[in-house]
Design a protein around this motif. Structure first.
Motif, PDB file in Angstrom:
ATOM      1  N   ALA A  39       0.835  -1.209   0.000  1.00 59.15           N
ATOM      2  CA  ALA A  39       0.000   0.000   0.000  1.00 59.15           C
ATOM      3  C   ALA A  39       0.865   1.251   0.000  1.00 59.15           C
ATOM      4  CB  ALA A  39      -0.916  -0.015   1.225  1.00 59.15           C
ATOM      5  N   ARG A  40       1.923   1.234   0.821  1.00 63.52           N
ATOM      6  CA  ARG A  40       2.795   2.406   0.877  1.00 63.52           C
ATOM      7  C   ARG A  40       3.483   2.626  -0.459  1.00 63.52           C
ATOM      8  NH1 ARG A  40       7.912   2.511   1.518  1.00 63.52           N
ATOM      9  NH2 ARG A  40       7.997   0.364   2.263  1.00 63.52           N
ATOM     10  N   ARG A  41       3.983   1.534  -1.070  1.00 67.56           N
ATOM     11  CA  ARG A  41       4.667   1.686  -2.361  1.00 67.56           C
ATOM     12  C   ARG A  41       3.712   2.195  -3.439  1.00 67.56           C
ATOM     13  NH1 ARG A  41       7.451  -3.120  -0.766  1.00 67.56           N
ATOM     14  NH2 ARG A  41       5.933  -4.411  -1.870  1.00 67.56           N
ATOM     15  N   ALA A  42       2.471   1.679  -3.406  1.00 68.40           N
ATOM     16  CA  ALA A  42       1.484   2.129  -4.401  1.00 68.40           C
ATOM     17  C   ALA A  42       1.182   3.619  -4.226  1.00 68.40           C
ATOM     18  CB  ALA A  42       0.203   1.305  -4.288  1.00 68.40           C
ATOM     19  N   ALA A  43       1.037   4.047  -2.981  1.00 67.35           N
ATOM     20  CA  ALA A  43       0.756   5.469  -2.730  1.00 67.35           C
ATOM     21  C   ALA A  43       1.932   6.339  -3.163  1.00 67.35           C
ATOM     22  CB  ALA A  43       0.456   5.680  -1.242  1.00 67.35           C
ATOM     23  N   GLU A  44       3.154   5.877  -2.884  1.00 66.02           N
ATOM     24  CA  GLU A  44       4.333   6.653  -3.296  1.00 66.02           C
ATOM     25  C   GLU A  44       4.426   6.740  -4.821  1.00 66.02           C
ATOM     26  OE1 GLU A  44       7.248   5.577   0.502  1.00 66.02           O
ATOM     27  OE2 GLU A  44       7.526   4.571  -1.444  1.00 66.02           O
ATOM     28  N   ARG A  45       4.090   5.645  -5.507  1.00 63.69           N
ATOM     29  CA  ARG A  45       4.144   5.657  -6.973  1.00 63.69           C
ATOM     30  C   ARG A  45       3.142   6.658  -7.540  1.00 63.69           C
ATOM     31  NH1 ARG A  45       1.121   4.105 -10.662  1.00 63.69           N
ATOM     32  NH2 ARG A  45      -0.253   2.902  -9.304  1.00 63.69           N
ATOM     33  N   VAL A  46       1.919   6.636  -7.002  1.00 58.22           N
ATOM     34  CA  VAL A  46       0.899   7.568  -7.496  1.00 58.22           C
ATOM     35  C   VAL A  46       1.329   9.010  -7.220  1.00 58.22           C
ATOM     36  CG1 VAL A  46      -1.489   8.345  -7.255  1.00 58.22           C
ATOM     37  CG2 VAL A  46      -0.957   5.893  -7.238  1.00 58.22           C
ATOM     38  N   ALA A  47       1.906   9.230  -6.031  1.00 56.99           N
ATOM     39  CA  ALA A  47       2.352  10.589  -5.699  1.00 56.99           C
ATOM     40  C   ALA A  47       3.411  11.065  -6.689  1.00 56.99           C
ATOM     41  CB  ALA A  47       2.901  10.626  -4.271  1.00 56.99           C
ATOM     42  N   ARG A  48       4.330  10.164  -7.084  1.00 58.69           N
ATOM     43  CA  ARG A  48       5.388  10.560  -8.021  1.00 58.69           C
ATOM     44  C   ARG A  48       4.843  10.806  -9.417  1.00 58.69           C
ATOM     45  NH1 ARG A  48       8.298   6.266  -5.851  1.00 58.69           N
ATOM     46  NH2 ARG A  48       7.856   5.023  -7.696  1.00 58.69           N
TER      47      ARG A  48
ATOM     48  N   ALA B 127      -6.005   6.572   2.103  1.00 55.82           N
ATOM     49  CA  ALA B 127      -5.484   5.394   1.399  1.00 55.82           C
ATOM     50  C   ALA B 127      -4.516   4.615   2.276  1.00 55.82           C
ATOM     51  CB  ALA B 127      -4.790   5.833   0.111  1.00 55.82           C
ATOM     52  N   LEU B 128      -3.649   5.329   2.977  1.00 57.01           N
ATOM     53  CA  LEU B 128      -2.667   4.638   3.824  1.00 57.01           C
ATOM     54  C   LEU B 128      -3.332   3.938   5.008  1.00 57.01           C
ATOM     55  CD1 LEU B 128       0.216   7.271   3.746  1.00 57.01           C
ATOM     56  CD2 LEU B 128       0.147   5.035   2.608  1.00 57.01           C
ATOM     57  N   ARG B 129      -4.544   4.368   5.370  1.00 58.38           N
ATOM     58  CA  ARG B 129      -5.289   3.652   6.424  1.00 58.38           C
ATOM     59  C   ARG B 129      -6.031   2.461   5.862  1.00 58.38           C
ATOM     60  NH1 ARG B 129      -7.086   8.770   7.883  1.00 58.38           N
ATOM     61  NH2 ARG B 129      -9.183   8.269   7.129  1.00 58.38           N
ATOM     62  N   MET B 130      -6.624   2.625   4.667  1.00 65.15           N
ATOM     63  CA  MET B 130      -7.546   1.607   4.157  1.00 65.15           C
ATOM     64  C   MET B 130      -6.879   0.555   3.282  1.00 65.15           C
ATOM     65  SD  MET B 130     -10.921   3.926   3.316  1.00 65.15           S
ATOM     66  CE  MET B 130     -11.844   2.465   2.826  1.00 65.15           C
TER      67      MET B 130
ATOM     68  N   GLY C  86      -6.707  -3.809   0.565  1.00 65.48           N
ATOM     69  CA  GLY C  86      -5.952  -4.051  -0.662  1.00 65.48           C
ATOM     70  C   GLY C  86      -5.906  -2.799  -1.528  1.00 65.48           C
ATOM     71  N   VAL C  87      -4.877  -2.723  -2.391  1.00 66.49           N
ATOM     72  CA  VAL C  87      -4.733  -1.573  -3.286  1.00 66.49           C
ATOM     73  C   VAL C  87      -5.769  -1.698  -4.403  1.00 66.49           C
ATOM     74  CG1 VAL C  87      -3.178  -0.370  -4.866  1.00 66.49           C
ATOM     75  CG2 VAL C  87      -2.261  -1.420  -2.779  1.00 66.49           C
ATOM     76  N   PRO C  88      -6.563  -0.659  -4.664  1.00 67.05           N
ATOM     77  CA  PRO C  88      -7.586  -0.741  -5.722  1.00 67.05           C
ATOM     78  C   PRO C  88      -6.965  -0.925  -7.096  1.00 67.05           C
ATOM     79  CG  PRO C  88      -7.359   1.510  -4.923  1.00 67.05           C
ATOM     80  CD  PRO C  88      -6.531   0.667  -4.013  1.00 67.05           C
TER      81      PRO C  88
END
Length: 414
Positions: free
Chosen positions: A8-17, A48-51, A56-58
């Motif tokens: 989840a953290r990696r997915a959020a970081e990717r979207v942020a980048r 997102a980082l909570r859920m 799971g990552v959507p």
């Protein structure tokens, strides 16, 4: 953190980048509230980082974040506006959420429109490029302050005022008409190139290569929008000349390699040819501006290294022109280094003395590195030792720091 949490953290970081600017532009397009869009998106990332670690990552994280952020915006608008005025506005927002969810892979890209909104004449001229850097590319006030040689707290305050100005003035999010474009182009090009410079300069930092790629993509977008504008082509050529050397600026073990020691077989010929073509088109299209001149300097460096052409005098002449155009101490610094190749280090040190009192040079690492280099060439060992020690201390890149430390050791042992 368990495996799902890491994913989840990696997915959020990717979207942020990859998608930060695109999502902010879409969220702010209707409301013209850039700060509100940034706040809503920050809340969506926190959600997102909570859920995501639990659910799971959507399948489409961008659309998920956009939907959550839009709901936060809707709540904020509902709290602020009167019932009558709010109903119309809320329906527009709801329609856009629904449209985005129906075509999650085709979220409209409104970054270019946001860039030109940030470059609107109602925004303080000096804040147009910094505002683009923060809203489109997500750079922090501290990063932007370093690029523009302004204290971070001052930059942060000015960015807040500029975002408020967009909302209060009702600046539209659209690509301006052709006759309006030249007035706003300088800020757009300045922001894109500053983003590229940051992405190029921070080797190894997460997202730095992506930032450089993003800047080149934005540069290509501007050239496609304004094919008759020579400075846009000049800037894109400048980025491509530099990018062509990416693979050669580090040795296999990660050591820093200066331009004149690089293995030119590692340079990207395709990017150099593309840059040369763009520069020729730019030169044929109108008077030389800053980016055309800087690209011409890079072209001269490429000709010297690839074909052995004696281009240092031409480089000095180009820096003379650039210095008259910009008055920049950074240009004066680079001119002095080039002049040393033609007239020797003593005359170049005299040039550096003219900018020594400029406060912006006090913690500008390239100034101290150049001062140390020129003093070493001139045989001034103590002065070289002091300047290179300061340059090493100011270096954020460990490879550059090691290169300078090796030179300091050589001076000490020599």
């Amino acid at each position: 953190m368990n495996q799902m949490g890491n994913e989840a953290r990696r997915a959020a970081e990717r979207v942020a980048r990859e998608s930060y600017g695109r999502l902010v532009a879409f969220l702010a397009a209707r409301t013209r509230d850039v700060a509100g869009a940034e706040d809503a998106l920050a809340e969506a990332f926190a959600t997102a980082l909570r859920m995501w670690p639990e659910d799971g990552v959507p399948s489409n994280p961008d659309a998920w974040l956009l939907t959550v952020a839009r709901r936060r915006q809707t709540d904020a608008v509902r709290r602020r506006q009167t019932r009558t005025a709010g109903e119309t506005h809320l329906k527009l927002i709801a329609d856009e959420i629904e449209a985005a969810m129906e075509t999650p892979d085709e979220i409209p890209d409104r970054r270019l429109a946001l860039m030109f909104a940030c470059a609107h004449p109602a925004i303080e001229r000096g804040m147009r490029a910094p505002l683009i850097l923060q809203t489109i590319l997500g750079l922090t006030a501290q990063d932007i302050a370093a690029a523009f040689l302004i204290p971070p707290a001052t930059m942060g305050q000015r960015l807040v005022r500029a975002k408020t100005r967009i909302k209060e003035a009702g600046i539209p999010f659209r690509v301006p008409e052709r006759e309006e474009l030249p007035e706003r182009l300088d800020a757009v090009l300045e922001a894109i190139y500053a983003a590229y410079a940051k992405g190029w300069g921070e080797i190894g930092e997460t997202g730095s290569a992506q930032l450089a790629e993003e800047a080149i993509w934005l540069g290509q977008l501007v050239v496609s929008l304004m094919p008759e504008e020579p400075e846009a082509k000049g800037m894109l050529a400048l980025m491509l000349y530099t990018e062509a050397r990416r693979s050669a600026r580090r040795s296999p073990d990660g050591a820093y390699v200066p331009l004149d020691e690089q293995d030119t077989s590692l340079w990207d010929d395709w990017q150099i040819d593309l840059a040369e073509n763009l520069l020729q088109q730019a030169n044929a299209g109108g008077p030389s501006g800053r980016y055309q001149i800087e690209a011409a300097i890079q072209s001269a460096h490429a000709a010297r290294r690839l074909r052995g052409a004696p281009t240092w005098p031409a480089v000095v002449a180009l820096y003379d022109h650039l210095l008259r155009l910009t008055g920049s101490p950074v240009v004066a610094l680079n001119r002095a280094v080039a002049r040393a190749e033609v007239e020797g280090p003593v005359i170049a040190l005299e040039d550096l003395a003219a900018i020594a009192a400029d406060k912006r040079m006090a913690d500008y690492q390239p100034y101290w590195a150049a001062l140390g280099h020129l003093n070493a060439l001139a045989g001034n060992r103590e002065a070289a030792f002091e300047a290179l020690t300061l340059a090493s201390g100011l270096s954020a890149d460990p490879a550059v720091r090691q290169y300078l430390n090796n030179r300091i050791a050589a001076l000490r042992n020599g």
